[in-house]
Design a protein around this motif. Structure first.
Motif, PDB file in Angstrom:
ATOM      1  N   LYS A   9      41.178  -9.345 -14.692  1.00  0.00           N
ATOM      2  CA  LYS A   9      40.424  -9.488 -15.940  1.00  0.00           C
ATOM      3  C   LYS A   9      39.888 -10.904 -16.145  1.00  0.00           C
ATOM      4  O   LYS A   9      38.869 -11.108 -16.782  1.00  0.00           O
ATOM      5  CB  LYS A   9      41.350  -9.162 -17.122  1.00  0.00           C
ATOM      6  N   CYS A  10      40.645 -11.931 -15.653  1.00  0.00           N
ATOM      7  CA  CYS A  10      40.301 -13.340 -15.922  1.00  0.00           C
ATOM      8  C   CYS A  10      38.895 -13.648 -15.423  1.00  0.00           C
ATOM      9  O   CYS A  10      38.557 -13.379 -14.271  1.00  0.00           O
ATOM     10  CB  CYS A  10      41.328 -14.236 -15.240  1.00  0.00           C
ATOM     11  N   ILE A  11      38.072 -14.254 -16.325  1.00  0.00           N
ATOM     12  CA  ILE A  11      36.691 -14.592 -15.943  1.00  0.00           C
ATOM     13  C   ILE A  11      36.562 -16.091 -15.628  1.00  0.00           C
ATOM     14  O   ILE A  11      35.470 -16.619 -15.453  1.00  0.00           O
ATOM     15  CB  ILE A  11      35.698 -14.189 -17.060  1.00  0.00           C
ATOM     16  N   GLY A  12      37.731 -16.805 -15.648  1.00  0.00           N
ATOM     17  CA  GLY A  12      37.733 -18.219 -15.250  1.00  0.00           C
ATOM     18  C   GLY A  12      37.055 -19.146 -16.227  1.00  0.00           C
ATOM     19  O   GLY A  12      36.538 -20.197 -15.851  1.00  0.00           O
ATOM     20  N   CYS A  13      37.054 -18.794 -17.505  1.00  0.00           N
ATOM     21  CA  CYS A  13      36.345 -19.616 -18.505  1.00  0.00           C
ATOM     22  C   CYS A  13      37.085 -20.925 -18.820  1.00  0.00           C
ATOM     23  O   CYS A  13      36.527 -21.816 -19.430  1.00  0.00           O
ATOM     24  CB  CYS A  13      36.143 -18.820 -19.786  1.00  0.00           C
ATOM     25  N   SER A  14      38.365 -21.028 -18.475  1.00  0.00           N
ATOM     26  CA  SER A  14      39.217 -22.224 -18.702  1.00  0.00           C
ATOM     27  C   SER A  14      39.582 -22.468 -20.163  1.00  0.00           C
ATOM     28  O   SER A  14      40.165 -23.505 -20.491  1.00  0.00           O
ATOM     29  CB  SER A  14      38.570 -23.517 -18.174  1.00  0.00           C
ATOM     30  N   ALA A  15      39.225 -21.563 -21.047  1.00  0.00           N
ATOM     31  CA  ALA A  15      39.503 -21.793 -22.479  1.00  0.00           C
ATOM     32  C   ALA A  15      41.002 -21.954 -22.748  1.00  0.00           C
ATOM     33  O   ALA A  15      41.409 -22.661 -23.674  1.00  0.00           O
ATOM     34  CB  ALA A  15      38.950 -20.629 -23.306  1.00  0.00           C
ATOM     35  N   CYS A  16      41.825 -21.317 -21.947  1.00  0.00           N
ATOM     36  CA  CYS A  16      43.271 -21.361 -22.194  1.00  0.00           C
ATOM     37  C   CYS A  16      43.901 -22.700 -21.782  1.00  0.00           C
ATOM     38  O   CYS A  16      44.929 -23.106 -22.323  1.00  0.00           O
ATOM     39  CB  CYS A  16      43.971 -20.225 -21.441  1.00  0.00           C
ATOM     40  N   VAL A  17      43.272 -23.404 -20.828  1.00  0.00           N
ATOM     41  CA  VAL A  17      43.915 -24.592 -20.231  1.00  0.00           C
ATOM     42  C   VAL A  17      44.227 -25.682 -21.270  1.00  0.00           C
ATOM     43  O   VAL A  17      45.370 -26.128 -21.386  1.00  0.00           O
ATOM     44  CB  VAL A  17      43.072 -25.140 -19.049  1.00  0.00           C
ATOM     45  N   VAL A  47      43.607 -17.093 -27.388  1.00  0.00           N
ATOM     46  CA  VAL A  47      42.333 -17.769 -27.080  1.00  0.00           C
ATOM     47  C   VAL A  47      41.551 -17.095 -25.958  1.00  0.00           C
ATOM     48  O   VAL A  47      40.355 -17.335 -25.797  1.00  0.00           O
ATOM     49  CB  VAL A  47      42.515 -19.274 -26.726  1.00  0.00           C
ATOM     50  N   CYS A  48      42.207 -16.268 -25.190  1.00  0.00           N
ATOM     51  CA  CYS A  48      41.511 -15.662 -24.043  1.00  0.00           C
ATOM     52  C   CYS A  48      40.478 -14.635 -24.546  1.00  0.00           C
ATOM     53  O   CYS A  48      40.831 -13.664 -25.212  1.00  0.00           O
ATOM     54  CB  CYS A  48      42.509 -14.980 -23.117  1.00  0.00           C
ATOM     55  N   PRO A  49      39.189 -14.843 -24.207  1.00  0.00           N
ATOM     56  CA  PRO A  49      38.153 -13.939 -24.756  1.00  0.00           C
ATOM     57  C   PRO A  49      38.219 -12.525 -24.179  1.00  0.00           C
ATOM     58  O   PRO A  49      37.650 -11.597 -24.749  1.00  0.00           O
ATOM     59  CB  PRO A  49      36.841 -14.629 -24.379  1.00  0.00           C
ATOM     60  N   VAL A  50      38.906 -12.376 -23.027  1.00  0.00           N
ATOM     61  CA  VAL A  50      38.929 -11.037 -22.403  1.00  0.00           C
ATOM     62  C   VAL A  50      40.347 -10.442 -22.366  1.00  0.00           C
ATOM     63  O   VAL A  50      40.605  -9.482 -21.648  1.00  0.00           O
ATOM     64  CB  VAL A  50      38.336 -11.101 -20.969  1.00  0.00           C
ATOM     65  N   GLU A  51      41.233 -11.066 -23.159  1.00  0.00           N
ATOM     66  CA  GLU A  51      42.624 -10.579 -23.261  1.00  0.00           C
ATOM     67  C   GLU A  51      43.283 -10.414 -21.890  1.00  0.00           C
ATOM     68  O   GLU A  51      43.961  -9.423 -21.606  1.00  0.00           O
ATOM     69  CB  GLU A  51      42.688  -9.271 -24.059  1.00  0.00           C
ATOM     70  N   ALA A  52      43.050 -11.466 -21.056  1.00  0.00           N
ATOM     71  CA  ALA A  52      43.637 -11.400 -19.707  1.00  0.00           C
ATOM     72  C   ALA A  52      45.087 -11.885 -19.698  1.00  0.00           C
ATOM     73  O   ALA A  52      45.816 -11.633 -18.748  1.00  0.00           O
ATOM     74  CB  ALA A  52      42.804 -12.236 -18.743  1.00  0.00           C
ATOM     75  N   ILE A  53      45.482 -12.612 -20.784  1.00  0.00           N
ATOM     76  CA  ILE A  53      46.847 -13.171 -20.782  1.00  0.00           C
ATOM     77  C   ILE A  53      47.744 -12.242 -21.602  1.00  0.00           C
ATOM     78  O   ILE A  53      47.385 -11.843 -22.707  1.00  0.00           O
ATOM     79  CB  ILE A  53      46.870 -14.587 -21.405  1.00  0.00           C
ATOM     80  N   TYR A  54      48.880 -11.930 -21.035  1.00  0.00           N
ATOM     81  CA  TYR A  54      49.787 -11.038 -21.768  1.00  0.00           C
ATOM     82  C   TYR A  54      51.235 -11.396 -21.484  1.00  0.00           C
ATOM     83  O   TYR A  54      51.550 -12.130 -20.548  1.00  0.00           O
ATOM     84  CB  TYR A  54      49.507  -9.558 -21.424  1.00  0.00           C
TER      85      TYR A  54
END
Ligand code: FAD
Ligand code: SF4
Ligand code: SF4
Length: 400
Positions: A9-17, A47-54
């Motif tokens: 799912k991760c799109i690599g946007c780096s918003a979470c870092v 913060v993840c826009p695609v809900e890749a973190i769970y």
């Protein structure tokens, strides 16, 4: 439980870092990867826009029968023929927890020739005292005390154990917890019973003291925690109170101990025994240079007080860390606390705000210390301290 990034799912946007306060997210091959620094705080999840973190719940297999564990225990630290103050303080608090659970409060007394101290433990509220004696316990010894304590837990199965966050308690508590495969909540500032689960709610500061966290130990027994001296008040003692003394044979042989006590070197004179002191005179960065601590020490000497220091003074090398008061130093609760050239940062207040009377000397009338002070002197500490020392000296001489 674990925090996972779904790599598909991760799109690599780096918003979470940048959101992670622990530097626990790395970008690898254009995807976020959680590293070993993760504390599972959960800050990155929203913060993840695609809900890749769970959060992944890992099923725990706990085979212990928790219903077998009953009662609240307090480790009774003793030295020099006396029960240390923190033991009484924890008995007072342990009594409240035991009453709320409708269970027994017991003291654990390990030492050499310490049986007569049991009466004091009963006087402070215990229903029972577990006593293990022998020459192998003459002085605190990690190995011997751990074996004795673990043996008691395995035999008598307490639901919760309180240990003083002293040098010995901080050594013993985690080792015992690891041996019996349970958790330990260090440096609690409040204890209560969660009405729904009947578990102990271990409250302690987290994130640098910015929040108070309530911690539970739902899966393992006993529940364990340490509490610093002077966080709780000593209960009133009733010397007519008695209880059941349970003598347990020692499983330790002195010749089997790997660590032997050769010599005791006194690194702490009476003026650094802050936890026991009725009066503390503390110095901070406002003293300007290390030589000026002499003015604090002179007043302490006249008052028979211990000498404290702020972390700024300790970090500057003006006083050894044994003197530090505060969140990362000692928690004190004297009758009188005199803060000299100390601003009153929240981390300093965390260690001394329960003092009965606080006197502050500071040249800045807006210094935060004045918000907690009962008496404030606005002035140069190097002028005020010699005046106070001279006045108290005169008064003492007149009283003789
Ligand atoms: P300052 O904040 O520099 O204050 C000096 C004060 O002296 C000022 O108020 C000034 O007005 C006054 N002053 C200056 N000259 C004079 C004079 N001639 N006469 C009178 N007054 C004068 N701090 C602790 O103390 N203990 C802790 O355990 C602790 N733990 C910490 C843990 C963490 C995680 C963090 C982030 C910080 C911790 N700190 C701790 C540091 C704390 O935030 C403060 O930085 C520290 O307490 C400041 O020490 P101070 O008051 O001596 O110095
Ligand atoms: Fe960082 Fe907290 Fe996310 Fe773990 S859960 S990666 S510590 S923000
Ligand atoms: Fe991947 Fe979500 Fe982190 Fe963006 S915020 S890098 S999508 S995990």
């Amino acid at each position: 439980m674990a925090i996972i990034v779904n790599q598909e799912k991760c799109i690599g946007c780096s918003a979470c870092v940048p959101v992670c306060p622990f530097g626990a997210i790395d970008m690898k091959n254009g995807k976020a990867v959680i590293n070993e620094n993760c504390t599972m705080c959960g800050a990155c999840l929203p913060v993840c826009p695609v809900e890749a973190i769970y959060r992944e719940e890992i099923e725990r297999v706990v085979t212990m029968d928790k219903t077998e564990f009953k009662g609240v225990w307090v480790f009774i630290e003793q030295a020099g023929g006396e029960v240390k103050g923190v033991g009484h303080e924890l008995l007072g608090e342990g009594r409240k927890l035991a009453d709320e659970l409708g269970e027994e409060l017991a003291g654990v007394l390990i030492g050499n020739g310490v049986e007569e101290m049991a009466s004091e433990v009963f006087a402070s509220g215990a229903d029972k005292v577990y006593l293990v004696e022998g020459p192998e316990y003459d002085h605190y010894n990690t190995e011997a005390y751990t074996v004795a304590f673990v043996d008691l837990i395995q035999k008598f199965k307490p639901a919760a154990i309180l240990v003083g966050a002293t040098n010995d308690g901080r050594d013993l508590g985690p080792r015992v917890a690891a041996r019996v495969r349970t958790g330990l909540c260090a440096d609690c500032t409040d204890l209560s019973i969660d009405p729904e689960t009947r578990l102990v709610l271990w409250t302690r500061p987290a994130f640098g003291g910015n929040i108070m966290a309530d911690i539970l130990c739902p899966e393992h027994r006993p529940q364990m925690g340490t509490v610093r001296p002077k966080v709780f008040k000593k209960p009133a003692q009733d010397m007519n109170r008695t209880g059941e003394l349970v003598k347990v044979a020692s499983k330790v042989k002195i010749e089997d101990l790997k660590v032997k006590l050769i010599e005791i070197l006194a690194v702490c004179t009476s003026n650094c025994k802050l936890e026991e002191a009725d009066i503390i005179v503390s110095g901070g960065r406002g003293l300007n240079k290390p030589e000026n601590f002499a003015a604090v020490e002179a007043l302490a000497e006249v008052l028979g007080a211990a000498v404290g220091a702020s972390r700024a003074a300790v970090d500057a090398g003006w006083k050894p860390a044994l003197h530090q008061v505060g969140q990362t130093g000692k928690t004190v609760g004297p009758k009188i606390y005199i803060a000299c050239g100390i601003s009153g940062a929240i981390q300093h207040l965390a260690g001394m705000s329960s003092s009965d009377t606080i006197i502050a000397i500071n040249k800045d009338p807006d210094a935060p210390i004045f918000k907690v002070a009962d008496y404030g002197i606005v002035g140069d500490v190097l002028e005020v301290l010699p005046l106070l020392t001279a006045e108290f000296s005169k008064y003492k001489a007149a009283c003789k």
